[in-house]
Design a protein around this motif. Structure first.
Motif, PDB file in Angstrom:
ATOM      1  N   TRP A 110      -8.550  35.467  95.364  1.00 48.74           N
ATOM      2  CA  TRP A 110      -7.191  35.848  95.785  1.00 48.74           C
ATOM      3  C   TRP A 110      -6.501  34.531  95.923  1.00 48.74           C
ATOM      4  CZ3 TRP A 110      -5.266  35.474 101.440  1.00 48.74           C
ATOM      5  CH2 TRP A 110      -3.780  36.046 101.353  1.00 48.74           C
ATOM      6  N   ASN A 111      -5.146  34.580  95.188  1.00 51.76           N
ATOM      7  CA  ASN A 111      -4.048  33.473  95.180  1.00 51.76           C
ATOM      8  C   ASN A 111      -3.318  33.715  96.187  1.00 51.76           C
ATOM      9  OD1 ASN A 111      -2.318  31.442  94.516  1.00 51.76           O
ATOM     10  ND2 ASN A 111      -2.551  31.644  92.603  1.00 51.76           N
ATOM     11  N   PRO A 112      -3.245  32.906  97.505  1.00 49.79           N
ATOM     12  CA  PRO A 112      -2.350  33.290  98.506  1.00 49.79           C
ATOM     13  C   PRO A 112      -0.816  33.075  98.158  1.00 49.79           C
ATOM     14  CG  PRO A 112      -4.208  31.909  99.584  1.00 49.79           C
ATOM     15  CD  PRO A 112      -4.240  32.131  97.881  1.00 49.79           C
ATOM     16  N   ARG A 113      -0.630  31.917  97.276  1.00 51.23           N
ATOM     17  CA  ARG A 113       0.535  31.502  96.760  1.00 51.23           C
ATOM     18  C   ARG A 113       1.379  32.669  96.078  1.00 51.23           C
ATOM     19  NH1 ARG A 113       1.397  26.157  93.746  1.00 51.23           N
ATOM     20  NH2 ARG A 113       0.517  25.303  95.792  1.00 51.23           N
ATOM     21  N   HIS A 114       0.528  33.198  95.152  1.00 50.65           N
ATOM     22  CA  HIS A 114       1.057  34.240  94.441  1.00 50.65           C
ATOM     23  C   HIS A 114       0.807  35.701  94.919  1.00 50.65           C
ATOM     24  CE1 HIS A 114       2.340  31.242  91.398  1.00 50.65           C
ATOM     25  NE2 HIS A 114       1.145  30.854  91.294  1.00 50.65           N
ATOM     26  N   TRP A 115       0.137  35.766  95.791  1.00 48.81           N
ATOM     27  CA  TRP A 115      -0.360  37.101  96.320  1.00 48.81           C
ATOM     28  C   TRP A 115      -0.841  38.036  95.326  1.00 48.81           C
ATOM     29  CZ3 TRP A 115       1.030  39.495 101.187  1.00 48.81           C
ATOM     30  CH2 TRP A 115       1.668  38.383 102.194  1.00 48.81           C
ATOM     31  N   SER A 116      -2.097  37.505  94.499  1.00 50.48           N
ATOM     32  CA  SER A 116      -2.523  38.200  93.529  1.00 50.48           C
ATOM     33  C   SER A 116      -4.179  38.146  93.668  1.00 50.48           C
ATOM     34  CB  SER A 116      -1.970  37.705  92.156  1.00 50.48           C
ATOM     35  OG  SER A 116      -2.700  36.288  92.074  1.00 50.48           O
ATOM     36  N   VAL A 117      -4.946  39.142  93.476  1.00 57.63           N
ATOM     37  CA  VAL A 117      -6.201  39.293  93.151  1.00 57.63           C
ATOM     38  C   VAL A 117      -6.545  39.194  91.913  1.00 57.63           C
ATOM     39  CG1 VAL A 117      -8.319  40.505  93.675  1.00 57.63           C
ATOM     40  CG2 VAL A 117      -6.266  40.621  95.111  1.00 57.63           C
ATOM     41  N   THR A 118      -7.286  38.267  91.383  1.00 59.23           N
ATOM     42  CA  THR A 118      -8.108  37.886  90.095  1.00 59.23           C
ATOM     43  C   THR A 118      -9.400  38.344  89.983  1.00 59.23           C
ATOM     44  OG1 THR A 118      -6.158  36.222  89.775  1.00 59.23           O
ATOM     45  CG2 THR A 118      -8.212  36.248  88.233  1.00 59.23           C
ATOM     46  N   LEU A 154     -10.808  30.433  86.302  1.00 56.99           N
ATOM     47  CA  LEU A 154      -9.428  31.036  87.148  1.00 56.99           C
ATOM     48  C   LEU A 154      -8.375  30.414  86.263  1.00 56.99           C
ATOM     49  CD1 LEU A 154     -10.614  30.187  90.566  1.00 56.99           C
ATOM     50  CD2 LEU A 154     -10.453  32.464  89.656  1.00 56.99           C
ATOM     51  N   PRO A 155      -7.272  31.613  86.134  1.00 62.21           N
ATOM     52  CA  PRO A 155      -6.086  31.153  85.599  1.00 62.21           C
ATOM     53  C   PRO A 155      -5.377  30.087  86.164  1.00 62.21           C
ATOM     54  CG  PRO A 155      -5.996  33.327  86.662  1.00 62.21           C
ATOM     55  CD  PRO A 155      -7.261  32.650  86.756  1.00 62.21           C
ATOM     56  N   GLY A 156      -4.347  29.374  85.737  1.00 58.70           N
ATOM     57  CA  GLY A 156      -3.618  28.598  86.308  1.00 58.70           C
ATOM     58  C   GLY A 156      -4.143  27.181  86.055  1.00 58.70           C
ATOM     59  N   ASN A 157      -3.351  25.887  86.816  1.00 58.73           N
ATOM     60  CA  ASN A 157      -3.895  24.717  86.846  1.00 58.73           C
ATOM     61  C   ASN A 157      -4.501  24.186  88.229  1.00 58.73           C
ATOM     62  OD1 ASN A 157      -1.772  24.423  88.552  1.00 58.73           O
ATOM     63  ND2 ASN A 157      -0.410  23.676  86.837  1.00 58.73           N
ATOM     64  N   SER A 158      -4.925  23.103  88.297  1.00 59.91           N
ATOM     65  CA  SER A 158      -5.564  22.533  89.425  1.00 59.91           C
ATOM     66  C   SER A 158      -4.790  22.865  90.628  1.00 59.91           C
ATOM     67  CB  SER A 158      -5.963  21.123  89.329  1.00 59.91           C
ATOM     68  OG  SER A 158      -5.039  20.202  89.092  1.00 59.91           O
ATOM     69  N   SER A 159      -3.463  22.872  90.621  1.00 60.88           N
ATOM     70  CA  SER A 159      -2.597  22.984  91.988  1.00 60.88           C
ATOM     71  C   SER A 159      -2.668  24.367  92.321  1.00 60.88           C
ATOM     72  CB  SER A 159      -1.196  22.613  91.759  1.00 60.88           C
ATOM     73  OG  SER A 159      -0.669  23.452  90.670  1.00 60.88           O
ATOM     74  N   ASP A 160      -3.200  25.254  91.612  1.00 62.29           N
ATOM     75  CA  ASP A 160      -3.385  26.735  92.251  1.00 62.29           C
ATOM     76  C   ASP A 160      -4.659  26.815  92.773  1.00 62.29           C
ATOM     77  OD1 ASP A 160      -0.882  27.737  91.013  1.00 62.29           O
ATOM     78  OD2 ASP A 160      -2.070  28.075  88.994  1.00 62.29           O
ATOM     79  N   ARG A 161      -4.581  27.382  94.161  1.00 58.54           N
ATOM     80  CA  ARG A 161      -5.814  27.655  94.964  1.00 58.54           C
ATOM     81  C   ARG A 161      -6.287  29.070  95.111  1.00 58.54           C
ATOM     82  NH1 ARG A 161      -6.668  22.698  94.409  1.00 58.54           N
ATOM     83  NH2 ARG A 161      -5.392  21.473  95.304  1.00 58.54           N
ATOM     84  N   TYR A 162      -7.522  29.267  94.958  1.00 60.23           N
ATOM     85  CA  TYR A 162      -8.016  30.620  95.220  1.00 60.23           C
ATOM     86  C   TYR A 162      -9.131  30.708  96.134  1.00 60.23           C
ATOM     87  CZ  TYR A 162      -5.927  31.638  90.622  1.00 60.23           C
ATOM     88  OH  TYR A 162      -4.784  31.934  89.597  1.00 60.23           O
ATOM     89  N   LEU A 163      -9.258  31.799  96.855  1.00 62.37           N
ATOM     90  CA  LEU A 163     -10.169  32.096  97.776  1.00 62.37           C
ATOM     91  C   LEU A 163     -11.170  33.085  97.078  1.00 62.37           C
ATOM     92  CD1 LEU A 163      -8.104  32.353 100.946  1.00 62.37           C
ATOM     93  CD2 LEU A 163      -9.271  30.432 100.365  1.00 62.37           C
ATOM     94  N   ARG A 164     -12.431  32.830  97.597  1.00 66.28           N
ATOM     95  CA  ARG A 164     -13.146  34.076  96.784  1.00 66.28           C
ATOM     96  C   ARG A 164     -13.361  34.906  97.873  1.00 66.28           C
ATOM     97  NH1 ARG A 164     -19.449  33.936  94.671  1.00 66.28           N
ATOM     98  NH2 ARG A 164     -19.260  36.020  93.923  1.00 66.28           N
TER      99      ARG A 164
END
Length: 148
Positions: A16-24, A33-43
């Motif tokens: 889950w990416n809290p910034r974009h509110w999306s589940v990948t 994971l999509p995006g660059n190093s500034s994108d944060r994801y939670l498993r």
């Protein structure tokens, strides 16, 4: 819940990416994971992903009218301020003096060295007449040489 950066290799699962509110979803281990190093994801666990997806969709549907109203008011605000800005520009063009060669309108720039060296008053007119006489004399001398 483990945290990961975009573009990193991760084990299979849901992120889950809290910034974009999306589940990948990542299908297998070693997927990126999509995006660059500034994108944060939670498993997140699959059950949380199953509950989170409709919740995010429902929030989007609920807030969609508010997004529309916000865009409408932004449009109106820009129209009003744009008209005021255009009116101010027209007013400034009306009171600004036109450019006329040879006039100075206090532009704030320094005078060129050539402008400083010009003599003041009647001496300037005398200097111009002297230059005109010199040009006429040289032209007459050149034309006389060509004929002779």
């Amino acid at each position: 819940m483990a945290r990961f950066s975009g573009g990193s290799s991760v084990p299979g699962g849901y992120y889950w990416n809290p910034r974009h509110w999306s589940v990948t979803p990542v299908e297998k281990d070693g997927g990126k994971l999509p995006g660059n190093s500034s994108d944060r994801y939670l498993r997140i666990h699959w059950l949380v992903a199953l509950l989170l997806a409709p919740l995010l969709g429902g929030l989007f549907v609920v807030f969609l009218p508010f997004i529309g109203f916000a865009m409408f008011f932004q449009y109106l605000f820009r129209k009003v301020t744009g008209s005021a800005r255009e009116g101010a520009r027209d007013l400034a063009a009306t009171v600004t003096p036109g450019w006329r060669p040879g006039e100075v309108h206090m532009t704030g720039r320094a005078l060129d060295a050539k402008e400083d060296d010009l003599p003041a008053g009647g001496a300037g007119q005398k200097a111009l007449e002297d230059v005109a006489a010199e040009v006429a004399r040289r032209r007459a001398g050149e034309s006389g040489e060509e004929d002779g």
